[in-house]
Design an enzyme around this catalytic site. Structure first.
Site, PDB file in Angstrom:
ATOM      1  N   LYS A   5     -49.783  43.936  -0.642  1.00  0.00           N
ATOM      2  CA  LYS A   5     -50.988  44.742  -0.383  1.00  0.00           C
ATOM      3  C   LYS A   5     -51.845  44.053   0.670  1.00  0.00           C
ATOM      4  O   LYS A   5     -52.354  44.695   1.591  1.00  0.00           O
ATOM      5  CB  LYS A   5     -51.807  44.908  -1.677  1.00  0.00           C
ATOM      6  CG  LYS A   5     -51.176  45.895  -2.647  1.00  0.00           C
ATOM      7  CD  LYS A   5     -51.830  45.869  -4.014  1.00  0.00           C
ATOM      8  CE  LYS A   5     -51.025  46.713  -4.991  1.00  0.00           C
ATOM      9  NZ  LYS A   5     -51.344  46.506  -6.390  1.00  0.00           N
ATOM     10  N   GLN A  31     -55.377  43.516 -10.398  1.00  0.00           N
ATOM     11  CA  GLN A  31     -53.919  43.588 -10.464  1.00  0.00           C
ATOM     12  C   GLN A  31     -53.474  43.517 -11.918  1.00  0.00           C
ATOM     13  O   GLN A  31     -53.740  42.540 -12.607  1.00  0.00           O
ATOM     14  CB  GLN A  31     -53.298  42.440  -9.632  1.00  0.00           C
ATOM     15  CG  GLN A  31     -51.798  42.489  -9.551  1.00  0.00           C
ATOM     16  CD  GLN A  31     -51.284  43.749  -8.837  1.00  0.00           C
ATOM     17  OE1 GLN A  31     -51.798  44.143  -7.801  1.00  0.00           O
ATOM     18  NE2 GLN A  31     -50.273  44.387  -9.398  1.00  0.00           N
ATOM     19  N   ASP A  72     -58.497  51.976  -7.217  1.00  0.00           N
ATOM     20  CA  ASP A  72     -57.190  52.133  -7.863  1.00  0.00           C
ATOM     21  C   ASP A  72     -57.298  53.096  -9.052  1.00  0.00           C
ATOM     22  O   ASP A  72     -56.362  53.204  -9.850  1.00  0.00           O
ATOM     23  CB  ASP A  72     -56.648  50.765  -8.321  1.00  0.00           C
ATOM     24  CG  ASP A  72     -55.119  50.744  -8.312  1.00  0.00           C
ATOM     25  OD1 ASP A  72     -54.512  51.698  -7.777  1.00  0.00           O
ATOM     26  OD2 ASP A  72     -54.525  49.789  -8.838  1.00  0.00           O
TER      27      ASP A  72
END
Ligand code: NAP
Length: 282
Positions: free
Chosen positions: A51, A95, A118
């Site tokens: 990413k 994450q 996200d």
């Protein structure tokens, strides 16, 4: 036909770069993504570095906030609060998965919805289910774009989703429902999984079990989306949840692993960051 997420994502990255260059002319800073990385999980490290690379290539600043497994939840929450209040930050993502000793939901709940690129918070997921404007979780968003690019019809189709996690199964089910599919969600307690999967026009699998889905689970001429990203215990190669070789000749469309959903997830996350940057600076 193979649904080439790698190629589509590269085309989208070029479009995003052009878009960003135009927006940047009127804004005196670059977009910024903050990633929270807890522990030292091998796969998470790999995802974060992919990413970071794609984002940096595009002109998005990335800062990785590392915490070890002995960090306290308060330390992480305090960092989130600072990032929420920092006007130079456009997106915050954590994450996942977190090490077992952390309360994932509690930590995620401290991301402000405006920066939840996200789509991890309960608020974002709720908005998605209610078809309200929100950041759509990157993996489902990427799947939606991929189906769209290959003009695969969703409306009225039977979509079976295997897996009900907060980052894959649940948001992808909302997205498919919003596109007027008839949605069935399966999980580890589902009875007769094989026959349910076999009824799918579009089968989406995200369970984390290497090569679990074989020709016994798929309908001829259907579309199979493999979200899985696993290490094959025999040869160490990256494999999906679907046994590609045994399924590929039976179906009409299938995503490979790697090179299918993975790259689409990254580009979707970066698009969300740029959308946030544009919105806060409009
Ligand atoms: P997760 O949180 O562990 O969830 C797994 C889901 O699969 C759960 O809902 C579980 O059911 C279900 N499941 C497990 N075994 C099953 C079985 N035998 N039959 C039916 N359902 C079963 O996993 P995740 O985070 O969603 O990730 C799933 C996979 O997708 C992993 O391989 C991960 O690496 C990959 N992934 C890829 C991307 C990408 O961008 N390519 C992004 C995210 C995740 P229960 O709820 O009943 O436990």
């Amino acid at each position: 036909m193979i649904l080439d997420g790698k190629r589509i994502s590269e085309e989208l990255l070029q479009e995003l770069e052009q878009r960003l260059n135009t927006i940047k002319n009127s804004i005196d800073r670059s977009p910024k993504l903050e990633i929270i990385l807890i522990g030292n999980d091998f796969a998470s490290e790999k995802y974060v570095s992919m990413k970071q690379k794609k984002a940096t290539d595009l002109g998005i600043e990335v800062n990785i906030n590392r915490f070890d497994e002995t960090s306290t939840e308060n330390e992480i929450i305090n960092t989130l609060k600072e990032l929420n209040n920092d006007n130079s930050v456009d997106g915050i993502m954590i994450q996942l998965p977190l090490p077992k000793n952390f309360n994932e939901d509690e930590i995620i709940s401290h991301i402000s919805i405006e920066k939840d690129v996200d789509g991890l918070t309960a608020e974002s997921l709720g908005k998605l289910f209610r078809k309200e404007e929100c950041f759509v979780s990157a993996t489902p968003k990427g799947i939606g774009i991929l189906l769209d690019k290959y003009k695969i019809e969703i409306e009225g189709k039977s979509v079976v989703i295997v897996g009900r996690s907060k980052i894959v199964g649940l948001p992808v089910s909302a997205l498919m429902l919003n596109k007027n599919a008839t949605v069935t969600i399966c999980h580890s307690h589902t009875k007769d999984l094989q026959n349910i999967c076999k009824s799918a026009d579009i089968l989406i699998v995200g369970i984390g079990k290497p090569n679990f889905i074989n020709e016994e689970f798929v309908k001829e001429g259907s579309t199979v989306i493999d979200v899985g990203f696993n290490k094959d215990s025999q040869n160490g190669k990256t494999v999906g949840d679907v046994n590609f070789e045994r399924v590929k000749d039976l179906v009409k469309y299938i995503t490979p692993v790697p090179g299918g959903v993975g790259p689409m997830t990254i580009v979707s996350l970066l698009e969300n960051v740029i959308n946030s940057y544009q919105k806060t600076n409009a």
